[in-house]
Design a protein around this motif. Sequence first.
Motif, PDB file in Angstrom:
ATOM      1  N   ARG A 104       0.852  -1.188   0.000  1.00 46.94           N
ATOM      2  CA  ARG A 104       0.000   0.000   0.000  1.00 46.94           C
ATOM      3  C   ARG A 104       0.890   1.241   0.000  1.00 46.94           C
ATOM      4  NH1 ARG A 104      -4.076  -0.449   4.489  1.00 46.94           N
ATOM      5  NH2 ARG A 104      -2.222  -0.468   5.794  1.00 46.94           N
ATOM      6  N   VAL A 105       0.609   2.161  -0.929  1.00 44.83           N
ATOM      7  CA  VAL A 105       1.351   3.423  -1.013  1.00 44.83           C
ATOM      8  C   VAL A 105       0.344   4.570  -0.996  1.00 44.83           C
ATOM      9  CG1 VAL A 105       2.931   4.842  -2.380  1.00 44.83           C
ATOM     10  CG2 VAL A 105       3.206   2.342  -2.351  1.00 44.83           C
ATOM     11  N   TRP A 114       8.048  13.651   4.462  1.00 42.76           N
ATOM     12  CA  TRP A 114       8.064  12.651   5.519  1.00 42.76           C
ATOM     13  C   TRP A 114       8.011  11.284   4.854  1.00 42.76           C
ATOM     14  CZ3 TRP A 114       8.652  13.988  10.541  1.00 42.76           C
ATOM     15  CH2 TRP A 114       8.561  12.976  11.500  1.00 42.76           C
ATOM     16  N   LEU A 115       8.642  10.311   5.468  1.00 44.20           N
ATOM     17  CA  LEU A 115       8.539   8.935   5.000  1.00 44.20           C
ATOM     18  C   LEU A 115       8.136   8.032   6.143  1.00 44.20           C
ATOM     19  CD1 LEU A 115       8.932   6.679   2.834  1.00 44.20           C
ATOM     20  CD2 LEU A 115      11.285   6.464   3.703  1.00 44.20           C
ATOM     21  N   VAL A 116       7.083   7.253   5.930  1.00 47.60           N
ATOM     22  CA  VAL A 116       6.748   6.129   6.796  1.00 47.60           C
ATOM     23  C   VAL A 116       7.024   4.873   5.981  1.00 47.60           C
ATOM     24  CG1 VAL A 116       4.935   4.899   8.034  1.00 47.60           C
ATOM     25  CG2 VAL A 116       5.036   7.404   8.117  1.00 47.60           C
ATOM     26  N   TRP A 117       7.905   4.027   6.488  1.00 46.16           N
ATOM     27  CA  TRP A 117       8.381   2.848   5.748  1.00 46.16           C
ATOM     28  C   TRP A 117       8.121   1.606   6.583  1.00 46.16           C
ATOM     29  CZ3 TRP A 117      10.151   1.395   1.086  1.00 46.16           C
ATOM     30  CH2 TRP A 117      10.961   0.273   0.966  1.00 46.16           C
ATOM     31  N   LYS A 118       7.223   0.778   6.116  1.00 44.41           N
ATOM     32  CA  LYS A 118       6.900  -0.474   6.812  1.00 44.41           C
ATOM     33  C   LYS A 118       7.036  -1.625   5.817  1.00 44.41           C
ATOM     34  CE  LYS A 118       3.936   1.585  10.331  1.00 44.41           C
ATOM     35  NZ  LYS A 118       2.641   1.526  11.027  1.00 44.41           N
ATOM     36  N   THR A 119       8.261  -1.851   5.415  1.00 36.63           N
ATOM     37  CA  THR A 119       8.584  -2.883   4.435  1.00 36.63           C
ATOM     38  C   THR A 119       9.886  -3.537   4.862  1.00 36.63           C
ATOM     39  OG1 THR A 119       7.437  -1.761   2.614  1.00 36.63           O
ATOM     40  CG2 THR A 119       9.186  -3.274   2.010  1.00 36.63           C
ATOM     41  N   ILE A 151       4.671   3.978   2.770  1.00 38.74           N
ATOM     42  CA  ILE A 151       4.800   2.722   2.032  1.00 38.74           C
ATOM     43  C   ILE A 151       4.746   1.579   3.030  1.00 38.74           C
ATOM     44  CG2 ILE A 151       6.262   1.313   0.519  1.00 38.74           C
ATOM     45  CD1 ILE A 151       7.518   3.908  -0.521  1.00 38.74           C
ATOM     46  N   GLU A 152       3.808   0.674   2.819  1.00 42.55           N
ATOM     47  CA  GLU A 152       3.647  -0.453   3.731  1.00 42.55           C
ATOM     48  C   GLU A 152       3.364  -1.717   2.924  1.00 42.55           C
ATOM     49  OE1 GLU A 152       1.046  -1.768   7.660  1.00 42.55           O
ATOM     50  OE2 GLU A 152       0.284  -0.172   6.361  1.00 42.55           O
ATOM     51  N   PHE A 167       7.844   0.317  -5.763  1.00 41.41           N
ATOM     52  CA  PHE A 167       8.111   1.295  -6.821  1.00 41.41           C
ATOM     53  C   PHE A 167       6.890   1.499  -7.714  1.00 41.41           C
ATOM     54  CE2 PHE A 167      12.455   0.824  -5.516  1.00 41.41           C
ATOM     55  CZ  PHE A 167      13.069   2.015  -5.875  1.00 41.41           C
ATOM     56  N   LYS A 168       6.205   0.408  -8.043  1.00 38.69           N
ATOM     57  CA  LYS A 168       5.012   0.543  -8.873  1.00 38.69           C
ATOM     58  C   LYS A 168       3.903   1.262  -8.115  1.00 38.69           C
ATOM     59  CE  LYS A 168       5.701  -3.350 -12.030  1.00 38.69           C
ATOM     60  NZ  LYS A 168       5.269  -4.724 -12.394  1.00 38.69           N
ATOM     61  N   GLY A 169       3.789   0.998  -6.821  1.00 41.32           N
ATOM     62  CA  GLY A 169       2.801   1.708  -6.021  1.00 41.32           C
ATOM     63  C   GLY A 169       3.085   3.195  -5.964  1.00 41.32           C
ATOM     64  N   LEU A 170       4.364   3.556  -5.770  1.00 35.15           N
ATOM     65  CA  LEU A 170       4.738   4.971  -5.805  1.00 35.15           C
ATOM     66  C   LEU A 170       4.380   5.570  -7.157  1.00 35.15           C
ATOM     67  CD1 LEU A 170       6.102   7.554  -4.802  1.00 35.15           C
ATOM     68  CD2 LEU A 170       8.287   6.568  -5.525  1.00 35.15           C
ATOM     69  N   ALA A 171       4.662   4.851  -8.218  1.00 29.16           N
ATOM     70  CA  ALA A 171       4.373   5.344  -9.560  1.00 29.16           C
ATOM     71  C   ALA A 171       2.897   5.646  -9.746  1.00 29.16           C
ATOM     72  CB  ALA A 171       4.844   4.325 -10.599  1.00 29.16           C
ATOM     73  N   ARG A 172       2.052   4.699  -9.361  1.00 32.06           N
ATOM     74  CA  ARG A 172       0.610   4.881  -9.560  1.00 32.06           C
ATOM     75  C   ARG A 172       0.067   6.020  -8.683  1.00 32.06           C
ATOM     76  NH1 ARG A 172      -1.667   2.884 -13.986  1.00 32.06           N
ATOM     77  NH2 ARG A 172      -3.643   2.967 -12.851  1.00 32.06           N
TER      78      ARG A 172
END
Length: 197
Positions: A104-105, A114-119, A151-152, A167-172
Amino acid sequence: MRTATLSRKTAETSIDVTVNLDGTGTYQVSTGIGFFDHMLEQLSRHSLIDLDVKTVGDLHIDQHHTVEDTGIAIGEAIAKALGDKRGIRRYGEAMSVMDETLTRVALDISGRPWLVWKTEFSQKRLGEMDTEMFEHFFHSFAQNAGITLHIETLYGSNNHHIAESAFKGLARALRTATEIDPRKADAIPSTKGTLGG
């Protein structure tokens, strides 16, 4: 056209970037890290942002400067191409599926980075790319694009799929957020009248 070109030269890297927010997803990418190139190509193709990136970095040391500075340069170019952000939709989100993986992005072109990164990854490298550098790329990108980015990965087991879904989620999400809203094409999407902090 909402475009930007910039060069970033340091003692560690030399980077030239051009972006076209109103493109068709064409790309020319060369960073010296094959898997990273592949991810940036996905970013361009699925966002429809044309992306030209040429990075020459100190890979004889490690990948840190190359990945970080490429994220900085792409983020700065997108921020420059957005200008005052007039007319953009501002928000974007995507549920990015790749086989067994779901990421999920969500993002806000807020001017408040800000970045929340749960990967997480279960291996240290993909191809020749260090997996710890993915978070660093997204952080550098978000900080310099002025984007609040979450990004999670909800689930997934294949490390390639986990990276690519991010990366694809960020793109969309970027595609949606950077598009001009025809109902408010003349307005900055904020009650403050500005997007910058």
